[in-house]
Scaffold this active site. Sequence first.
Site, PDB file in Angstrom:
ATOM      1  N   LYS A 124      16.812 -73.666  23.395  1.00 11.30           N
ATOM      2  CA  LYS A 124      15.924 -74.509  22.593  1.00 11.30           C
ATOM      3  C   LYS A 124      15.698 -73.838  21.247  1.00 11.30           C
ATOM      4  O   LYS A 124      15.375 -72.643  21.185  1.00 11.30           O
ATOM      5  CB  LYS A 124      14.600 -74.684  23.354  1.00 11.30           C
ATOM      6  CG  LYS A 124      13.870 -75.964  23.060  1.00 11.30           C
ATOM      7  CD  LYS A 124      12.769 -76.154  24.087  1.00 11.30           C
ATOM      8  CE  LYS A 124      11.867 -77.297  23.728  1.00 11.30           C
ATOM      9  NZ  LYS A 124      10.688 -77.343  24.576  1.00 11.30           N
TER      10      LYS A 124
HETATM   11  O1  G3P Z   1       7.672 -78.709  25.105  1.00 12.27           O
HETATM   12  C1  G3P Z   1       7.471 -79.493  24.012  1.00 12.27           C
HETATM   13  C2  G3P Z   1       6.355 -80.504  24.142  1.00 12.27           C
HETATM   14  O2  G3P Z   1       6.556 -81.289  25.275  1.00 12.27           O
HETATM   15  C3  G3P Z   1       4.970 -79.933  24.051  1.00 12.27           C
HETATM   16  O3  G3P Z   1       3.996 -80.900  24.284  1.00 12.27           O
HETATM   17  O4  G3P Z   1       1.651 -81.412  24.824  1.00 12.27           O
HETATM   18  O5  G3P Z   1       2.198 -79.262  23.631  1.00 12.27           O
HETATM   19  O6  G3P Z   1       2.351 -81.458  22.463  1.00 12.27           O
HETATM   20  P1  G3P Z   1       2.470 -80.752  23.771  1.00 12.27           P
END
Ligand code: G3P
Length: 217
Positions: free
Chosen positions: A85
């Site tokens: 990633k």
């Molecule tokens: O892993 C990336 C993403 O899914 C993170 O989500 O909830 O931290 O905005 P969030």
Amino acid sequence: MKFFLDTANIDEIKKANDMGVICGVTTNPSIIAKEGRVFEEVILEIASLVDGAISGEVKATTIDAQGMIEEGRKIAQLHKNMVVKLPTTTEGLKACKVLSSEGIKTNLTLIFNVPQAILAARAGATYVSPFVGRLDDISMNGIDLIKDISTIFKIHNIDAKIISASVRNATHVIECAKAGADLATVPYSVIEQMMKHPLTDQGIEKFQKDYRAVFGE
Ligand code: G3P
């Protein structure tokens, strides 16, 4: 639409994996930090549990392409299912180009607009990860972004798979599926939300009551 679980929490991964509903796991620096464990250790444990793509991100503090390439190669060597990633930055794209040319799978993250998604795909990304919830948080429409990327990728036969990321609830899941996302990466709480319906619970209770009334336990 298929699902990745967006966590490094082993208990949650076991639960979702046992249910048979996930085909991989995604992590990010915040998710790894939350577990307070060594990156390589937790990634290897996840890979031993889930037979599917495991996204491991380069360190948040690595901002140059060369550093990302070196780390990416190490991440890829951890397990055959690893996906590297990378942040969608100029340096991230350069790293994506090199790693992809070496046959390493990549997931370009922190995508907030269509041009970023197109560039990530053109740099060779296997997956692009537009963030739905974080756009909604600033009163923009995350689902519209998924729709636009999906439409454009289809028109231009772009192979990169769209992972809806930053998915916060079951409604997001429905909308992302309708918008054409290939995958959604979701926290375990969203899987729980997706499963819940009061009529299912009431139905089970009634079946048990009716059954017991005639047959006992
Ligand atoms: O892993 C990336 C993403 O899914 C993170 O989500 O909830 O931290 O905005 P969030």
